[in-house]
Structure formats: C-alpha cells, structure tokens
Scaffold this active site. Structure first.
Site, PDB file in Angstrom:
ATOM      1  N   ASN A   9     -29.400 -90.896  28.174  1.00  0.00           N
ATOM      2  CA  ASN A   9     -30.246 -92.078  27.962  1.00  0.00           C
ATOM      3  C   ASN A   9     -30.260 -92.843  29.281  1.00  0.00           C
ATOM      4  O   ASN A   9     -29.289 -93.515  29.609  1.00  0.00           O
ATOM      5  CB  ASN A   9     -29.668 -92.931  26.827  1.00  0.00           C
ATOM      6  N   TRP A  10     -31.351 -92.700  29.998  1.00  0.00           N
ATOM      7  CA  TRP A  10     -31.409 -93.312  31.340  1.00  0.00           C
ATOM      8  C   TRP A  10     -31.583 -94.823  31.268  1.00  0.00           C
ATOM      9  O   TRP A  10     -31.411 -95.511  32.260  1.00  0.00           O
ATOM     10  CB  TRP A  10     -32.553 -92.702  32.145  1.00  0.00           C
ATOM     11  N   LYS A  11     -32.018 -95.322  30.133  1.00  0.00           N
ATOM     12  CA  LYS A  11     -32.310 -96.758  29.968  1.00  0.00           C
ATOM     13  C   LYS A  11     -33.349 -97.200  30.999  1.00  0.00           C
ATOM     14  O   LYS A  11     -34.209 -96.402  31.374  1.00  0.00           O
ATOM     15  CB  LYS A  11     -31.016 -97.575  30.065  1.00  0.00           C
ATOM     16  N   HIS A  96     -31.428 -97.997  19.234  1.00  0.00           N
ATOM     17  CA  HIS A  96     -30.328 -98.223  20.173  1.00  0.00           C
ATOM     18  C   HIS A  96     -29.864 -99.674  20.043  1.00  0.00           C
ATOM     19  O   HIS A  96     -30.666-100.577  19.820  1.00  0.00           O
ATOM     20  CB  HIS A  96     -30.793 -97.926  21.602  1.00  0.00           C
ATOM     21  N   GLU A  98     -29.097-101.793  22.141  1.00  0.00           N
ATOM     22  CA  GLU A  98     -29.752-102.734  23.062  1.00  0.00           C
ATOM     23  C   GLU A  98     -31.108-103.160  22.506  1.00  0.00           C
ATOM     24  O   GLU A  98     -31.526-104.310  22.674  1.00  0.00           O
ATOM     25  CB  GLU A  98     -29.886-102.088  24.457  1.00  0.00           C
ATOM     26  N   GLU A 168     -22.772 -94.944  17.932  1.00  0.00           N
ATOM     27  CA  GLU A 168     -22.422 -95.589  19.204  1.00  0.00           C
ATOM     28  C   GLU A 168     -21.789 -96.952  18.924  1.00  0.00           C
ATOM     29  O   GLU A 168     -22.509 -97.933  18.669  1.00  0.00           O
ATOM     30  CB  GLU A 168     -23.680 -95.809  20.055  1.00  0.00           C
ATOM     31  N   GLY A 174     -21.247 -98.775  27.757  1.00  0.00           N
ATOM     32  CA  GLY A 174     -21.286 -99.316  29.112  1.00  0.00           C
ATOM     33  C   GLY A 174     -20.066-100.147  29.484  1.00  0.00           C
ATOM     34  O   GLY A 174     -20.058-100.848  30.491  1.00  0.00           O
ATOM     35  N   SER A 214     -19.488 -94.811  26.611  1.00  0.00           N
ATOM     36  CA  SER A 214     -18.604 -94.494  27.736  1.00  0.00           C
ATOM     37  C   SER A 214     -18.054 -93.074  27.666  1.00  0.00           C
ATOM     38  O   SER A 214     -16.906 -92.827  28.035  1.00  0.00           O
ATOM     39  CB  SER A 214     -17.478 -95.529  27.844  1.00  0.00           C
ATOM     40  N   GLY A 235     -25.059 -92.631  28.416  1.00  0.00           N
ATOM     41  CA  GLY A 235     -25.816 -93.595  29.216  1.00  0.00           C
ATOM     42  C   GLY A 235     -25.509 -93.422  30.693  1.00  0.00           C
ATOM     43  O   GLY A 235     -26.064 -92.559  31.373  1.00  0.00           O
ATOM     44  N   GLY A 236     -24.592 -94.249  31.193  1.00  0.00           N
ATOM     45  CA  GLY A 236     -24.279 -94.291  32.623  1.00  0.00           C
ATOM     46  C   GLY A 236     -24.065 -92.921  33.256  1.00  0.00           C
ATOM     47  O   GLY A 236     -24.598 -92.636  34.343  1.00  0.00           O
TER      48      GLY A 236
HETATM   49  C1  PEP Z   1     -25.837 -95.535  25.530  1.00  0.00           C
HETATM   50  O1  PEP Z   1     -26.373 -96.538  25.941  1.00  0.00           O
HETATM   51  O2  PEP Z   1     -26.426 -94.836  24.690  1.00  0.00           O
HETATM   52  C2  PEP Z   1     -24.516 -95.197  26.048  1.00  0.00           C
HETATM   53  C3  PEP Z   1     -23.757 -94.406  25.334  1.00  0.00           C
HETATM   54  O3  PEP Z   1     -24.158 -95.745  27.246  1.00  0.00           O
HETATM   55  P1  PEP Z   1     -22.808 -95.450  28.096  1.00  0.00           P
HETATM   56  O4  PEP Z   1     -22.607 -93.976  28.071  1.00  0.00           O
HETATM   57  O5  PEP Z   1     -23.136 -95.969  29.470  1.00  0.00           O
HETATM   58  O6  PEP Z   1     -21.719 -96.189  27.427  1.00  0.00           O
END
Ligand code: PEP
Length: 253
Positions: A9-11, A96, A98, A168, A174, A214, A235-236
C-alpha cells in the site's frame, strides 16, 4: 485452499516517475522468480494505468487505494470503481484506517464501496482493525466483528467469497510497533470464526486474511507462519524493492 498474498500500500507516496521506477524494479526482481504467494501493489489513482502497462500483471496484481461510493456523475474529484477497473487494476483497498479516520468513511459508506467494487469486477482488500484504546479496553474482537458485519455481511456467500480481508491494528500502522505473531493469530482465528458463523466453515477457510501494521523483513516470517495469517498488507516497507522483496520471500520454503 486460500491464497497467500503480500500486498503493498503505497499510500500518498511517489510521483508518477518514481512509482513507475518502483513498479518496474519489483517487476524485474520477480521476473525469474517463483513466489509462494500472490503479489499486489496498491498505487495512487494517477499511477494505475501506467503501472499496469509497465509490469507483468500475471506476476504482480495492481490495486487502487480507494474508490468512490457513487457510481458516476457530479462528484468532482472522485474516482469510481468503473474508472479503476478500466485502468486494468484488479483490486481495490477499502476501509483503510486512514480513510476511516481522516475521511470519515463509515461502515455504511464502505458497504456501498464494496458493492460497487464487486459490481465492477474488482476484488476488495477490506481493512479492519482497532485503535489502541479499544485494544487496551479488550474490545478488539468486538470492534472487528462490527466492522465486518457493518460493511460485508449484507453480501451473498458468492460475493463474500471474493473478498480479501486485512486485519490492521491501528496502533501498529506506521508506528514500528507490530502485533506479536500470537496476537495476530488470536484475532485472525477469531475473525475466521466470525466468518464461519455467517457463511460456513468452507468460505471462512478459503478467505485470505492479511496482517498489516509495521510488517517488515524481520517479522514477516514469524507472522506468516501462523495458521490463520495468510500474508501481509505492507505500507512503509512496500516503498522500496529492497524492503518489499524479503517480505514476499518470507513465504519461500
Ligand atoms: C498500512 O498502512 O496498510 C500499513 C500496514 O502500513 P505500515 O506497514 O507502514 O505499518
């Protein structure tokens, strides 16, 4: 049996040239490799068509990160499920945390988005998960059940079978704090039991439930070794091939 999946997920990251370079880099890295999981990348809307054209979509599926809760018309700035599908993307990340927190997406809105995604042939990657206060109050099981019931349990069994879930915990997204593999397994098993109660054991057993929060190269193998954790939403660590590839390789024998 259900599929194992590693999805990025590049956001709201990468310009179009940067995103294309990242997608092509991943495509090159996977070209001569057999993976033991499906690989998906979730990119901004602006990148979808170009990314689809630049990679082998039999090896890497492409996801949008959202779609509108309206079919079409006077909704300036919105992007419909039909528009997403017309780019060649096959998946859409919905719900999500966010989007729920910053754009006030309610279970009702998400229910409509899921329906529109399915009607347009997209596979929803539907995110659920509790905030820290809910976890600390011991309400996490209840919270995920409500999220699932509020947006998905209106679906027929046939349509529900098309859904990918991503658990999640918001406190892990994050933040560098990951749920332990045991915490992930506990709630994934609970989610599967909730699905079984509604749709029967076979559909529950066939539903892919990803962990997100994470997840990285050092914890992926342990998380994915759990029986009810079928991969990750990343994500990251999906923003570079160096970090994303080892998470895919966590499924290697
Ligand atoms: C996400 O936003 O879906 C996510 C899991 O982010 P991260 O891996 O950066 O915690």
């Amino acid at each position: 049996m259900r599929k194992n999946i590693v999805a990025g997920n590049w956001k709201m990251n990468t310009t179009l040239p940067e995103g294309l370079a990242l997608a092509k880099g991943l495509n090159d890295a996977l070209k001569n490799k057999t993976t033991n999981c499906d690989v998906i990348i979730g990119t901004p809307f602006t990148h979808l068509a170009s990314v689809v054209a630049a990679i082998d979509t039999d090896k890497i599926g492409v996801a949008a990160e959202n779609c509108a809760d309206k079919e079409k018309g006077a909704y300036t700035g919105e992007v419909s499920a039909a528009m997403v599908a017309s780019t060649g993307a096959k998946y859409v990340i919905l719900g999500h945390s966010e989007r729920r927190a910053y754009y006030h997406e309610t279970p009702e809105i998400l229910k409509t988005k899921v329906e529109l995604a399915l009607a347009n042939g997209l596979t929803p990657i539907f995110c659920i998960g509790e905030v820290l206060a809910e976890r600390e109050a011991g309400k996490h099981f209840e919270v995920v059940d409500e999220q699932i019931k509020g947006s998905l349990f209106n679906l027929s069994a046939e349509d529900f079978a098309k859904i990918i879930l991503a658990y999640e915990p918001v406190w892990a997204i994050g933040t560098g704090k990951t749920a332990t593999a045991d915490q992930a397994e506990e709630i994934h098993a609970h989610i599967r039991a909730t699905l079984a109660a509604q749709y029967g054991q076979e559909i529950a057993d066939n539903c892919t439930i990803l962990y997100g929060g994470s997840c990285n190269a050092s914890n992926a193998k342990e998380l994915f070794s759990k029986p009810d954790v079928d991969g990750g939403l990343i994500g990251g660590a999906s923003l570079s091939v160096e970090k994303f590839l080892p998470i895919i390789e966590a499924f290697d024998k």
